[in-house]
Design a protein around this motif. Structure first.
Motif, PDB file in Angstrom:
ATOM      1  N   SER A 115       8.756  50.741  25.834  1.00  0.00           N
ATOM      2  CA  SER A 115       9.142  49.335  26.052  1.00  0.00           C
ATOM      3  C   SER A 115      10.478  49.173  26.749  1.00  0.00           C
ATOM      4  O   SER A 115      11.017  48.088  26.801  1.00  0.00           O
ATOM      5  CB  SER A 115       9.160  48.562  24.731  1.00  0.00           C
ATOM      6  N   ASP A 166       6.939  36.293  25.503  1.00  0.00           N
ATOM      7  CA  ASP A 166       6.775  37.679  25.065  1.00  0.00           C
ATOM      8  C   ASP A 166       5.858  38.481  25.983  1.00  0.00           C
ATOM      9  O   ASP A 166       5.612  39.656  25.739  1.00  0.00           O
ATOM     10  CB  ASP A 166       6.202  37.726  23.645  1.00  0.00           C
ATOM     11  N   ASN A 202       5.212  43.026  23.729  1.00  0.00           N
ATOM     12  CA  ASN A 202       5.968  44.063  23.023  1.00  0.00           C
ATOM     13  C   ASN A 202       5.080  44.983  22.177  1.00  0.00           C
ATOM     14  O   ASN A 202       5.462  46.098  21.878  1.00  0.00           O
ATOM     15  CB  ASN A 202       7.025  43.435  22.128  1.00  0.00           C
ATOM     16  N   LYS A 203       3.889  44.537  21.794  1.00  0.00           N
ATOM     17  CA  LYS A 203       3.048  45.329  20.894  1.00  0.00           C
ATOM     18  C   LYS A 203       1.764  45.830  21.521  1.00  0.00           C
ATOM     19  O   LYS A 203       1.222  46.826  21.100  1.00  0.00           O
ATOM     20  CB  LYS A 203       2.726  44.503  19.643  1.00  0.00           C
ATOM     21  N   VAL A 204       1.266  45.140  22.555  1.00  0.00           N
ATOM     22  CA  VAL A 204      -0.019  45.490  23.152  1.00  0.00           C
ATOM     23  C   VAL A 204       0.129  45.474  24.669  1.00  0.00           C
ATOM     24  O   VAL A 204       0.778  44.593  25.210  1.00  0.00           O
ATOM     25  CB  VAL A 204      -1.127  44.491  22.751  1.00  0.00           C
TER      26      VAL A 204
END
Length: 83
Positions: A14, A51, A79-81
């Motif tokens: 990231s 995001d 941020n997550k996927v």
């Protein structure tokens, strides 16, 4: 190949989560195992939306025999996927 691994490492960690950018590059590409050499022009841009991050890359290659090839790639990530 080293560039691909570096880009993947940045994407996974990231740290490559840039907000807004535009870049233009010209590169001489050598073909492997009989493939033609080419001059490639890259246009890349990214835009952040909260995001989410949208990245688009366009590549146009002109080969030695004056034929051309084009590609368009798009990625969307948060941020997550990423996809």
């Amino acid at each position: 190949m080293k560039k691909i691994f570096a880009i993947l490492a940045l994407a996974i960690s990231s740290t490559a989560f840039a907000a807004d950018y535009v870049s233009v590059a010209v590169d001489n590409v050598q073909g492997l195992k009989g493939a033609q050499d080419s001059t490639a022009q890259y246009v890349r841009f990214g835009k952040g939306f909260g995001d989410y991050q949208l990245n688009v890359q366009s590549r146009a290659a002109k080969f030695k025999d004056n034929s051309t090839g084009q590609s368009l790639e798009a990625t969307v990530a948060n941020n997550k996927v990423s996809a």
